[in-house]
Design a protein around this motif. Structure first.
Motif, PDB file in Angstrom:
ATOM      1  N   THR A   2     -33.175 -16.773 103.474  1.00  0.00           N
ATOM      2  CA  THR A   2     -31.798 -16.421 103.792  1.00  0.00           C
ATOM      3  C   THR A   2     -31.019 -17.679 104.167  1.00  0.00           C
ATOM      4  N   SER A   3     -29.710 -17.539 104.278  1.00  0.00           N
ATOM      5  CA  SER A   3     -28.904 -18.687 104.696  1.00  0.00           C
ATOM      6  C   SER A   3     -29.291 -19.126 106.109  1.00  0.00           C
ATOM      7  N   ARG A   4     -29.685 -18.190 106.944  1.00  0.00           N
ATOM      8  CA  ARG A   4     -30.141 -18.530 108.297  1.00  0.00           C
ATOM      9  C   ARG A   4     -31.429 -19.355 108.248  1.00  0.00           C
ATOM     10  N   ASP A   5     -32.355 -18.979 107.358  1.00  0.00           N
ATOM     11  CA  ASP A   5     -33.597 -19.732 107.201  1.00  0.00           C
ATOM     12  C   ASP A   5     -33.323 -21.158 106.734  1.00  0.00           C
ATOM     13  N   ILE A   6     -32.402 -21.286 105.786  1.00  0.00           N
ATOM     14  CA  ILE A   6     -32.035 -22.615 105.272  1.00  0.00           C
ATOM     15  C   ILE A   6     -31.401 -23.442 106.389  1.00  0.00           C
ATOM     16  N   ALA A   7     -30.553 -22.806 107.179  1.00  0.00           N
ATOM     17  CA  ALA A   7     -29.909 -23.514 108.293  1.00  0.00           C
ATOM     18  C   ALA A   7     -30.948 -23.989 109.308  1.00  0.00           C
ATOM     19  N   ARG A   8     -31.907 -23.126 109.655  1.00  0.00           N
ATOM     20  CA  ARG A   8     -32.969 -23.534 110.595  1.00  0.00           C
ATOM     21  C   ARG A   8     -33.759 -24.710 110.042  1.00  0.00           C
ATOM     22  N   THR A   9     -34.105 -24.624 108.774  1.00  0.00           N
ATOM     23  CA  THR A   9     -34.857 -25.694 108.128  1.00  0.00           C
ATOM     24  C   THR A   9     -34.066 -27.000 108.184  1.00  0.00           C
ATOM     25  N   ALA A  10     -32.790 -26.939 107.848  1.00  0.00           N
ATOM     26  CA  ALA A  10     -31.947 -28.135 107.832  1.00  0.00           C
ATOM     27  C   ALA A  10     -31.753 -28.722 109.229  1.00  0.00           C
ATOM     28  N   ILE A  11     -31.584 -27.864 110.215  1.00  0.00           N
ATOM     29  CA  ILE A  11     -31.402 -28.343 111.590  1.00  0.00           C
ATOM     30  C   ILE A  11     -32.654 -29.066 112.076  1.00  0.00           C
ATOM     31  N   ILE A  12     -33.811 -28.497 111.814  1.00  0.00           N
ATOM     32  CA  ILE A  12     -35.073 -29.136 112.227  1.00  0.00           C
ATOM     33  C   ILE A  12     -35.240 -30.483 111.529  1.00  0.00           C
ATOM     34  N   ALA A  13     -34.965 -30.519 110.224  1.00  0.00           N
ATOM     35  CA  ALA A  13     -35.063 -31.783 109.479  1.00  0.00           C
ATOM     36  C   ALA A  13     -34.092 -32.818 110.042  1.00  0.00           C
ATOM     37  N   ALA A  14     -32.856 -32.402 110.286  1.00  0.00           N
ATOM     38  CA  ALA A  14     -31.836 -33.329 110.785  1.00  0.00           C
ATOM     39  C   ALA A  14     -32.192 -33.875 112.166  1.00  0.00           C
ATOM     40  N   ILE A  15     -32.691 -33.024 113.042  1.00  0.00           N
ATOM     41  CA  ILE A  15     -33.084 -33.490 114.376  1.00  0.00           C
ATOM     42  C   ILE A  15     -34.234 -34.496 114.255  1.00  0.00           C
ATOM     43  N   TYR A  16     -35.221 -34.187 113.402  1.00  0.00           N
ATOM     44  CA  TYR A  16     -36.350 -35.104 113.229  1.00  0.00           C
ATOM     45  C   TYR A  16     -35.861 -36.464 112.737  1.00  0.00           C
ATOM     46  N   ILE A  17     -34.994 -36.461 111.736  1.00  0.00           N
ATOM     47  CA  ILE A  17     -34.479 -37.708 111.165  1.00  0.00           C
ATOM     48  C   ILE A  17     -33.687 -38.490 112.205  1.00  0.00           C
ATOM     49  N   ALA A  18     -32.776 -37.817 112.903  1.00  0.00           N
ATOM     50  CA  ALA A  18     -31.917 -38.492 113.877  1.00  0.00           C
ATOM     51  C   ALA A  18     -32.727 -39.116 115.011  1.00  0.00           C
ATOM     52  N   VAL A  19     -33.660 -38.359 115.554  1.00  0.00           N
ATOM     53  CA  VAL A  19     -34.450 -38.890 116.673  1.00  0.00           C
ATOM     54  C   VAL A  19     -35.349 -40.041 116.191  1.00  0.00           C
ATOM     55  N   THR A  20     -35.881 -39.933 114.987  1.00  0.00           N
ATOM     56  CA  THR A  20     -36.698 -41.038 114.450  1.00  0.00           C
ATOM     57  C   THR A  20     -35.866 -42.307 114.334  1.00  0.00           C
ATOM     58  N   GLN A  21     -34.629 -42.169 113.893  1.00  0.00           N
ATOM     59  CA  GLN A  21     -33.764 -43.347 113.775  1.00  0.00           C
ATOM     60  C   GLN A  21     -33.500 -43.981 115.135  1.00  0.00           C
ATOM     61  N   VAL A  22     -33.338 -43.154 116.153  1.00  0.00           N
ATOM     62  CA  VAL A  22     -33.084 -43.684 117.502  1.00  0.00           C
ATOM     63  C   VAL A  22     -34.295 -44.462 118.012  1.00  0.00           C
ATOM     64  N   VAL A  23     -35.496 -43.952 117.744  1.00  0.00           N
ATOM     65  CA  VAL A  23     -36.709 -44.592 118.268  1.00  0.00           C
ATOM     66  C   VAL A  23     -37.423 -45.437 117.215  1.00  0.00           C
ATOM     67  N   SER A  24     -36.738 -45.760 116.121  1.00  0.00           N
ATOM     68  CA  SER A  24     -37.396 -46.448 115.000  1.00  0.00           C
ATOM     69  C   SER A  24     -38.104 -47.754 115.369  1.00  0.00           C
ATOM     70  N   PRO A  25     -37.634 -48.522 116.348  1.00  0.00           N
ATOM     71  CA  PRO A  25     -38.405 -49.720 116.689  1.00  0.00           C
ATOM     72  C   PRO A  25     -39.829 -49.415 117.179  1.00  0.00           C
ATOM     73  N   PHE A  26     -40.061 -48.170 117.611  1.00  0.00           N
ATOM     74  CA  PHE A  26     -41.370 -47.787 118.135  1.00  0.00           C
ATOM     75  C   PHE A  26     -42.082 -46.766 117.250  1.00  0.00           C
ATOM     76  N   ALA A  27     -41.528 -46.445 116.076  1.00  0.00           N
ATOM     77  CA  ALA A  27     -42.018 -45.312 115.300  1.00  0.00           C
ATOM     78  C   ALA A  27     -42.810 -45.680 114.054  1.00  0.00           C
ATOM     79  N   PHE A  28     -42.933 -46.957 113.742  1.00  0.00           N
ATOM     80  CA  PHE A  28     -43.554 -47.325 112.468  1.00  0.00           C
ATOM     81  C   PHE A  28     -44.641 -48.388 112.619  1.00  0.00           C
ATOM     82  N   HIS A  29     -45.412 -48.318 113.684  1.00  0.00           N
ATOM     83  CA  HIS A  29     -46.455 -49.308 113.930  1.00  0.00           C
ATOM     84  C   HIS A  29     -47.789 -48.625 114.208  1.00  0.00           C
ATOM     85  N   ALA A  30     -48.840 -49.419 114.275  1.00  0.00           N
ATOM     86  CA  ALA A  30     -50.164 -48.868 114.553  1.00  0.00           C
ATOM     87  C   ALA A  30     -50.215 -48.248 115.951  1.00  0.00           C
TER      88      ALA A  30
END
Length: 160
Positions: A2-30
Motif C-alpha cells: 500500500t502507499s502507507r507501506d511504501i511510505a514506511r519503507t521510504a522513511i526508514i531508508a531515509a533515516i538510515y541514510i541521513a544518520v549514516t551521513q552524519v556519523v560517516s567519519p565513524f561508519a566506514f572503518h574496521a
C-alpha cells in the motif's frame, strides 16, 4: 504494498541514510559504531522495514568511501539480518542477527577492502561485531522497547 507501506519503507531508508551521513567519519572503518544500525531492530515490528533498511544501506554505502563491494555485500548482509530479525521470537533477540551477520560478512570484506594485511581477519570481525553490539543492543533494543510502549509509534511501525 500500500502507499502507507511504501511510505514506511521510504522513511526508514531515509533515516538510515541521513544518520549514516552524519556519523560517516565513524561508519566506514574496521572499528566502527554505525549508529543507524540501531534501526536494524525494526523488522521485528514490521516486514516493511526489511526493504527500507536494505535500500538505506545500499544508498548510504554508495555515498561512502568503500565502493561497490560495500554497496552490494553490505546490503546483502543487511537483507539477511533483517529477514532473520523479522523471524525472531523474542524482543531481546531482535538485535542478534545484525550483530552476528555484520560481524561475519562486513568484518570479512572490510579486512580485504581496507588492506588490513597484518591484522587477523578474526580481529576485524570482532571489532565490527563489537560496534554492532553497541549499536544494536545499546541503541536498537531501547529504541525497540520505546516504540513498543508508544501507541502512536506502534500504529506506524506495527503490522496491520
Amino acid at each position: 504494498m500500500t502507499s502507507r507501506d511504501i511510505a514506511r519503507t521510504a522513511i526508514i531508508a531515509a533515516i538510515y541514510i541521513a544518520v549514516t551521513q552524519v556519523v560517516s567519519p565513524f561508519a566506514f572503518h574496521a572499528v566502527q559504531i554505525r549508529v543507524p544500525e540501531a534501526l536494524t531492530v525494526l523488522p521485528f515490528l514490521t516486514k516493511h522495514a526489511i526493504p527500507g533498511l536494505t535500500i538505506g544501506v545500499f544508498i548510504a554505502n554508495s555515498l561512502g568511501p568503500l565502493g561497490i563491494v560495500d554497496m552490494v555485500l553490505g546490503s546483502l548482509a543487511t537483507l539477511l539480518a533483517a529477514l532473520l530479525t523479522w523471524k525472531m521470537p523474542k524482543t531481546y533477540l531482535a538485535p542478534l542477527p545484525p550483530v552476528i551477520i555484520n560481524a561475519l560478512i562486513v568484518g570479512g570484506y572490510l579486512n580485504l577492502i581496507l588492506g588490513i594485511e597484518d591484522g587477523p581477519l578474526i580481529l576485524t570481525m570482532l571489532t565490527v561485531g563489537a560496534g554492532q553490539l553497541i549499536a544494536c543492543y545499546g541503541l536498537g533494543l531501547p529504541l525497540l522497547l520505546f516504540i513498543k510502549r508508544t501507541p502512536e509509534l506502534m500504529r506506524f511501525f506495527g503490522e496491520e
